[in-house]
Scaffold this active site. Structure first.
Site, PDB file in Angstrom:
ATOM      1  N   SER A   1     -12.424   4.263  -0.304  1.00 54.42           N
ATOM      2  CA  SER A   1     -11.422   4.164   0.758  1.00 54.42           C
ATOM      3  C   SER A   1     -10.310   5.136   0.399  1.00 54.42           C
ATOM      4  O   SER A   1     -10.207   5.567  -0.766  1.00 54.42           O
ATOM      5  CB  SER A   1     -10.876   2.733   0.781  1.00 54.42           C
ATOM      6  OG  SER A   1      -9.684   2.653   1.540  1.00 54.42           O
TER       7      SER A   1
ATOM      8  N   TYR B   1      -7.927  -5.137  -3.216  1.00 56.29           N
ATOM      9  CA  TYR B   1      -8.689  -4.086  -2.521  1.00 56.29           C
ATOM     10  C   TYR B   1      -8.396  -2.722  -3.151  1.00 56.29           C
ATOM     11  O   TYR B   1      -9.310  -1.957  -3.472  1.00 56.29           O
ATOM     12  CB  TYR B   1      -8.311  -4.092  -1.037  1.00 56.29           C
ATOM     13  CG  TYR B   1      -9.170  -3.224  -0.152  1.00 56.29           C
ATOM     14  CD1 TYR B   1     -10.420  -3.668   0.279  1.00 56.29           C
ATOM     15  CD2 TYR B   1      -8.744  -1.970   0.273  1.00 56.29           C
ATOM     16  CE1 TYR B   1     -11.212  -2.877   1.115  1.00 56.29           C
ATOM     17  CE2 TYR B   1      -9.522  -1.181   1.104  1.00 56.29           C
ATOM     18  CZ  TYR B   1     -10.761  -1.642   1.521  1.00 56.29           C
ATOM     19  OH  TYR B   1     -11.537  -0.855   2.344  1.00 56.29           O
TER      20      TYR B   1
END
Ligand code: NAD
Length: 260
Positions: free
Chosen positions: A142, A155
């Site tokens: 990401s 995350y």
């Protein structure tokens, strides 16, 4: 002739969103694809869509954080398709909360799916790839593999961690012909992101529209979401590469949100 002709690819989390699009794209490039997911009806529907379009697909029920389930899924793939060339480690979830309120159990669940899942699927696939003397592993990281955001401690931690895992796989795998790379998408409008919009609006005390404009897309060059097709294109690029020239790398696909 497709760019992935005769390749066998396992894609985790391919019942939805980015993984589903990668499975469809890989199949259209000639790969036999394995949809490995928890959600069985959605996984079956994704496989049916691929077959309807002339592709080859199978489904395996797999919780990527469960070692036994991962082993069974990889073994079934090899039995059915007589090989394994590509792993796309994509399965993931999102939980957003400030660190001082983050329940430990939810922190551990996030790391189990993102990091244990990447490790377990990598380990299971590598054994077969080493024997076959070749393979490609693609992690879906990401922009949060490179950059932090409020409310996303586990995350961001996990996505940074994938880059470390990828680099070690690239070093250890090289002599066996195995390459590893990371694709780092910006915000893509999948169910994972749709769920975050109202959650972030509540947590930050702003409107949903402000979350999209001022939090998710503010730093992009054009105010646009990244698409599942954008991410799939990068995944095909890494999967189709043929030498160790392209290994241990991460490629950001984010409409310029993050530049390096
Ligand atoms: N959507 C985005 O903006 C975005 C941006 C960057 C990275 N990513 C990453 O892309 C990946 C896919 O996300 P998405 O947006 O397509 O989400 P999604 O929710 O549409 O799809 C995720 C899939 O993973 C599956 N899954 C969840 N936990 C699992 C487990 N334990 N075992 C097996 N499968 C499991 C779900 O059932 C679902 O089918 C994730 O790793 C996510 O972090 C997404």
């Amino acid at each position: 002739m497709g760019r992935l002709d005769r390749k066998v690819a396992i894609i985790t989390g391919a019942a939805s969103g980015i993984g589903k699009e990668i499975a469809k794209r890989f199949a259209s490039e000639g790969a036999k694809v394995v949809i490995a997911d928890l959600q069985m009806p959605a996984a079956e529907a994704a496989a049916a869509e691929i077959k309807r379009d002339g592709g080859i697909a199978m489904v395996v029920a797999m919780d990527v954080s469960d070692e036994a389930a991962v082993e069974v899924g990889v073994t079934r793939t090899i039995e059915r398709f007589a090989g394994l060339d590509i792993l796309v480690s994509n399965a993931g979830i999102q939980i957003v909360k400030p660190i001082d309120e983050f329940p430990f159990a939810e922190w551990k669940k996030m790391l189990a799916i993102h990091l244990d899942g990447a490790f377990l699927t990598t380990k299971a696939c590598l054994r077969h790839m080493y024997r076959a003397r070749g393979g490609a592993i693609i992690y879906i990281g990401s922009v949060h593999s490179k950059e932090a955001s409020l409310l996303k401690a586990p995350y961001v931690t996990a996505k940074h961690g994938l880059i470390g895992l990828c680099k070690v796989v690239a070093k250890e795998g090289a002599k066996h012909g195995v390459r590893a790379n990371v694709v780092c998408p910006g915000f893509v409008r999948t169910p994972l992101v749709e769920k975050q919009i109202p959650e972030q609006a509540r947590a930050l005390g702003i409107s949903e529209d402000e979350v999209v404009r001022n939090v998710m897309l503010r730093e992009t060059v054009d105010g646009e979401f990244t698409t599942t097709e954008d991410v799939s294109e990068a995944a095909v690029f890494f999967a189709a590469a043929t030498t160790n020239a392209l290994t241990g790398q991460s490629l950001i696909v984010s409409h310029g949100w993050f530049m390096e």
